[in-house]
Design a protein around this motif. Structure first.
Motif, PDB file in Angstrom:
ATOM      1  N   GLN A  74      -8.389 -12.426 -28.934  1.00 13.78           N
ATOM      2  CA  GLN A  74      -8.426 -13.988 -28.860  1.00 13.78           C
ATOM      3  C   GLN A  74      -7.479 -14.802 -29.011  1.00 13.78           C
ATOM      4  O   GLN A  74      -7.300 -16.297 -28.404  1.00 13.78           O
ATOM      5  N   ASN A  75      -7.123 -14.696 -29.981  1.00 18.08           N
ATOM      6  CA  ASN A  75      -5.642 -16.331 -30.404  1.00 18.08           C
ATOM      7  C   ASN A  75      -4.480 -16.397 -29.214  1.00 18.08           C
ATOM      8  O   ASN A  75      -3.857 -17.530 -28.721  1.00 18.08           O
ATOM      9  N   MET A  76      -4.141 -14.732 -28.751  1.00 20.35           N
ATOM     10  CA  MET A  76      -2.632 -14.716 -27.740  1.00 20.35           C
ATOM     11  C   MET A  76      -3.416 -15.657 -26.235  1.00 20.35           C
ATOM     12  O   MET A  76      -2.984 -16.024 -25.569  1.00 20.35           O
ATOM     13  N   ALA A  77      -4.691 -15.508 -25.967  1.00 19.96           N
ATOM     14  CA  ALA A  77      -5.560 -15.295 -24.681  1.00 19.96           C
ATOM     15  C   ALA A  77      -5.742 -17.181 -24.789  1.00 19.96           C
ATOM     16  O   ALA A  77      -6.112 -17.495 -23.491  1.00 19.96           O
ATOM     17  N   ASP A  78      -5.549 -17.570 -25.786  1.00 16.07           N
ATOM     18  CA  ASP A  78      -6.081 -19.089 -26.272  1.00 16.07           C
ATOM     19  C   ASP A  78      -4.431 -19.928 -25.833  1.00 16.07           C
ATOM     20  O   ASP A  78      -4.988 -20.976 -25.883  1.00 16.07           O
ATOM     21  N   THR A  79      -3.766 -18.994 -26.203  1.00 18.20           N
ATOM     22  CA  THR A  79      -2.574 -19.837 -26.661  1.00 18.20           C
ATOM     23  C   THR A  79      -1.284 -19.461 -25.424  1.00 18.20           C
ATOM     24  O   THR A  79      -1.193 -18.926 -25.003  1.00 18.20           O
ATOM     25  N   PRO A  80      -0.848 -20.557 -24.977  1.00 12.95           N
ATOM     26  CA  PRO A  80       0.425 -21.034 -23.702  1.00 12.95           C
ATOM     27  C   PRO A  80       1.307 -19.927 -24.015  1.00 12.95           C
ATOM     28  O   PRO A  80       2.099 -19.513 -22.959  1.00 12.95           O
ATOM     29  N   ARG A  81       1.913 -19.734 -25.204  1.00 10.62           N
ATOM     30  CA  ARG A  81       3.025 -18.846 -25.845  1.00 10.62           C
ATOM     31  C   ARG A  81       2.658 -18.174 -26.743  1.00 10.62           C
ATOM     32  O   ARG A  81       1.480 -18.432 -27.911  1.00 10.62           O
ATOM     33  N   PRO A  82       3.217 -16.573 -26.654  1.00  2.89           N
ATOM     34  CA  PRO A  82       4.189 -16.155 -25.976  1.00  2.89           C
ATOM     35  C   PRO A  82       4.563 -16.009 -24.933  1.00  2.89           C
ATOM     36  O   PRO A  82       3.519 -16.229 -24.403  1.00  2.89           O
ATOM     37  N   MET A  83       5.145 -16.174 -23.409  1.00  4.44           N
ATOM     38  CA  MET A  83       5.017 -15.409 -22.283  1.00  4.44           C
ATOM     39  C   MET A  83       5.600 -14.874 -22.448  1.00  4.44           C
ATOM     40  O   MET A  83       5.703 -13.386 -23.265  1.00  4.44           O
ATOM     41  N   LEU A  84       3.689 -13.656 -22.005  1.00  5.59           N
ATOM     42  CA  LEU A  84       3.958 -11.859 -21.882  1.00  5.59           C
ATOM     43  C   LEU A  84       4.332 -11.541 -20.515  1.00  5.59           C
ATOM     44  O   LEU A  84       3.841 -11.672 -19.552  1.00  5.59           O
ATOM     45  N   TRP A  85       5.409 -10.305 -20.547  1.00  2.00           N
ATOM     46  CA  TRP A  85       6.140 -10.017 -19.756  1.00  2.00           C
ATOM     47  C   TRP A  85       5.774  -7.961 -20.001  1.00  2.00           C
ATOM     48  O   TRP A  85       6.486  -7.597 -20.466  1.00  2.00           O
ATOM     49  N   LEU A  86       4.816  -7.536 -18.836  1.00  4.22           N
ATOM     50  CA  LEU A  86       4.403  -6.263 -19.711  1.00  4.22           C
ATOM     51  C   LEU A  86       5.135  -5.122 -18.260  1.00  4.22           C
ATOM     52  O   LEU A  86       4.744  -5.667 -17.098  1.00  4.22           O
ATOM     53  N   ALA A  87       5.508  -4.131 -18.236  1.00  2.95           N
ATOM     54  CA  ALA A  87       5.940  -3.102 -17.731  1.00  2.95           C
ATOM     55  C   ALA A  87       5.074  -1.757 -18.363  1.00  2.95           C
ATOM     56  O   ALA A  87       5.393  -0.770 -20.194  1.00  2.95           O
ATOM     57  N   LEU A  88       4.127  -1.880 -17.571  1.00  5.32           N
ATOM     58  CA  LEU A  88       3.230  -0.269 -17.803  1.00  5.32           C
ATOM     59  C   LEU A  88       3.236   0.910 -16.818  1.00  5.32           C
ATOM     60  O   LEU A  88       3.883   0.871 -16.120  1.00  5.32           O
ATOM     61  N   ASP A  89       3.745   2.217 -17.396  1.00  9.71           N
ATOM     62  CA  ASP A  89       3.953   3.277 -17.333  1.00  9.71           C
ATOM     63  C   ASP A  89       2.101   3.764 -15.988  1.00  9.71           C
ATOM     64  O   ASP A  89       0.812   3.469 -16.557  1.00  9.71           O
ATOM     65  N   ALA A  90       2.137   3.431 -14.852  1.00 13.65           N
ATOM     66  CA  ALA A  90       1.338   4.299 -14.209  1.00 13.65           C
ATOM     67  C   ALA A  90       0.368   4.878 -14.659  1.00 13.65           C
ATOM     68  O   ALA A  90      -1.123   4.391 -14.417  1.00 13.65           O
ATOM     69  N   THR A  91       0.758   5.594 -15.597  1.00  8.63           N
ATOM     70  CA  THR A  91      -0.430   6.952 -16.157  1.00  8.63           C
ATOM     71  C   THR A  91      -1.163   5.802 -16.931  1.00  8.63           C
ATOM     72  O   THR A  91      -2.571   6.647 -17.594  1.00  8.63           O
ATOM     73  N   LEU A  92      -0.630   5.267 -17.824  1.00 12.75           N
ATOM     74  CA  LEU A  92      -1.884   4.313 -18.597  1.00 12.75           C
ATOM     75  C   LEU A  92      -2.920   3.602 -17.945  1.00 12.75           C
ATOM     76  O   LEU A  92      -4.039   3.961 -18.699  1.00 12.75           O
ATOM     77  N   LEU A  93      -2.579   3.390 -16.489  1.00 12.85           N
ATOM     78  CA  LEU A  93      -4.047   2.862 -16.230  1.00 12.85           C
ATOM     79  C   LEU A  93      -4.765   3.878 -15.221  1.00 12.85           C
ATOM     80  O   LEU A  93      -6.352   3.914 -15.629  1.00 12.85           O
ATOM     81  N   GLY A  94      -4.763   5.186 -15.514  1.00 17.58           N
ATOM     82  CA  GLY A  94      -6.223   6.485 -15.441  1.00 17.58           C
ATOM     83  C   GLY A  94      -6.712   6.819 -16.899  1.00 17.58           C
ATOM     84  O   GLY A  94      -7.223   7.449 -17.087  1.00 17.58           O
ATOM     85  N   ARG A  95      -5.644   6.497 -18.066  1.00 17.64           N
ATOM     86  CA  ARG A  95      -6.524   6.679 -19.368  1.00 17.64           C
ATOM     87  C   ARG A  95      -7.914   6.178 -19.371  1.00 17.64           C
ATOM     88  O   ARG A  95      -8.023   4.644 -18.733  1.00 17.64           O
ATOM     89  N   ARG A  96      -8.682   6.851 -20.227  1.00 16.13           N
ATOM     90  CA  ARG A  96     -10.447   6.352 -20.480  1.00 16.13           C
ATOM     91  C   ARG A  96     -10.882   5.973 -22.091  1.00 16.13           C
ATOM     92  O   ARG A  96     -11.558   6.675 -22.294  1.00 16.13           O
ATOM     93  N   TYR A  97      -9.734   5.555 -22.385  1.00 16.60           N
ATOM     94  CA  TYR A  97     -10.372   4.987 -23.935  1.00 16.60           C
ATOM     95  C   TYR A  97     -11.919   4.717 -23.713  1.00 16.60           C
ATOM     96  O   TYR A  97     -11.687   3.919 -23.024  1.00 16.60           O
ATOM     97  N   GLY A  98     -12.506   4.889 -24.594  1.00 19.84           N
ATOM     98  CA  GLY A  98     -13.963   4.337 -24.784  1.00 19.84           C
ATOM     99  C   GLY A  98     -15.076   4.897 -22.895  1.00 19.84           C
ATOM    100  O   GLY A  98     -15.445   4.766 -23.270  1.00 19.84           O
ATOM    101  N   GLY A  99     -13.847   5.842 -22.264  1.00 25.00           N
ATOM    102  CA  GLY A  99     -14.998   6.304 -21.350  1.00 25.00           C
ATOM    103  C   GLY A  99     -14.505   4.834 -20.247  1.00 25.00           C
ATOM    104  O   GLY A  99     -13.998   3.884 -20.030  1.00 25.00           O
ATOM    105  N   SER A 100     -15.612   4.839 -18.662  1.00 25.12           N
ATOM    106  CA  SER A 100     -15.399   4.717 -17.652  1.00 25.12           C
ATOM    107  C   SER A 100     -15.867   2.939 -18.061  1.00 25.12           C
ATOM    108  O   SER A 100     -14.825   1.800 -17.426  1.00 25.12           O
ATOM    109  N   GLU A 101     -16.957   2.670 -18.789  1.00 26.01           N
ATOM    110  CA  GLU A 101     -16.944   1.294 -18.749  1.00 26.01           C
ATOM    111  C   GLU A 101     -16.078   0.816 -19.132  1.00 26.01           C
ATOM    112  O   GLU A 101     -15.676  -0.581 -18.970  1.00 26.01           O
ATOM    113  N   THR A 102     -15.747   1.342 -20.715  1.00 27.82           N
ATOM    114  CA  THR A 102     -14.620  -0.020 -21.561  1.00 27.82           C
ATOM    115  C   THR A 102     -13.398   0.612 -20.458  1.00 27.82           C
ATOM    116  O   THR A 102     -12.939  -0.783 -20.921  1.00 27.82           O
TER     117      THR A 102
END
Length: 269
Positions: free
Chosen positions: A142-170
């Motif tokens: 929450q603190n990270m979302a509310d502040t303008p810094r630091p600049m965040l740049w993410l490189a995500l492996d495509a397989t991460l998107l298909g993982r279902r931690y907590g199930g589909s809704e989560t």
């Protein structure tokens, strides 16, 4: 290497704790270590780096090996990372470049996703411990979302998107959260195709922290623990690796499209 402020503060707190444990005043400890009360006070407050001779004396009289081991852990390249130290460093950074293949960064997780990831990684935790860890992680997010810094740049492996931690809704909630942060330009996301023949992310997750007032550092993860890399050569290598990941990744717009496509797949599950 030159000790940074966080290192000095952590070391000083341990000196103070051990001094109290030994029942000594600052003056008494100064007399035993052939230093001065002001020197002991400065060390305990993280105001100055103790000399090698003073560290040796402090360890001899109150540390019994513990202070020297702590100093080595805090100042050595490739040392184990303290979780709160990493969280603090991220908040103080100007920019964070991070690669992940298994889960979204902890500072960008929704409550349900965080709980599921923590439970999967540590099934031995009690319900109370799980609640505590989840609450702490969500507060950082929450603190990270509310502040303008630091600049965040993410490189995500495509397989991460298909993982279902907590199930589909989560997972749907987590993906929507990432998409919204990208829309708000709080983060930049690039998805790395999993089938690229020269995927440069096979060494595991890592992040590079571009610091304001201290040298840049890198943080690498393995199956058991994280490690902090402080040498300029090691940090430069991680910067180069991140650049290589960016070079084969989808551009930010296409990457968010990939996130939305996965959200659509979830609706059909």
């Amino acid at each position: 290497m030159t000790s940074n402020k966080r290192t000095l503060i952590r070391y000083g707190r341990e000196v103070q704790r051990l001094r109290h444990e030994a029942g000594l005043t600052q003056t008494a400890l100064a007399n035993r270590t052939q230093s001065s009360k002001s020197q002991i006070s400065d060390v305990e407050r993280g105001k100055g780096a103790p000399s090698a001779s003073l560290r040796k004396s402090l360890d001899e009289y109150i540390g019994f090996g513990r202070l020297e081991r702590l100093w080595e852990d805090l100042t050595g390249d490739g040392r184990p990372a303290w979780l709160d130290e990493i969280a603090t460093a991220i908040q103080e950074a100007d920019a964070v470049y991070e690669y992940q293949a298994l889960a979204f960064p902890s500072y960008l997780q929704t409550e349900g996703y965080a709980r599921a990831v923590i439970r999967a990684a540590a099934p031995w935790l009690s319900r109370e411990e799980l609640d505590t860890h989840t609450k702490e992680r969500v507060a950082r997010a929450q603190n990270m979302a509310d502040t303008p810094r630091p600049m965040l740049w993410l490189a995500l492996d495509a397989t991460l998107l298909g993982r279902r931690y907590g199930g589909s809704e989560t997972t749907q909630e987590q993906l929507a959260y990432i998409a919204e942060l990208a829309k708000q330009e709080r983060i930049t996301v690039q998805v790395v195709p999993a089938d690229h023949p020269r995927h440069p992310g096979n060494a595991g997750a890592f992040r590079v922290l571009m610091m304001r007032d201290t040298p840049d550092v890198a943080y690498v993860e393995d199956a058991e623990q994280g490690r902090v890399l402080t040498s300029s050569a090691a940090v430069t290598r991680r910067r180069m690796l991140f650049a290589a990941l960016q070079g084969i990744a989808l551009d930010p717009d296409e990457s968010i499209k990939a996130v939305h496509e996965e959200m659509g797949n979830l609706e059909n599950e």
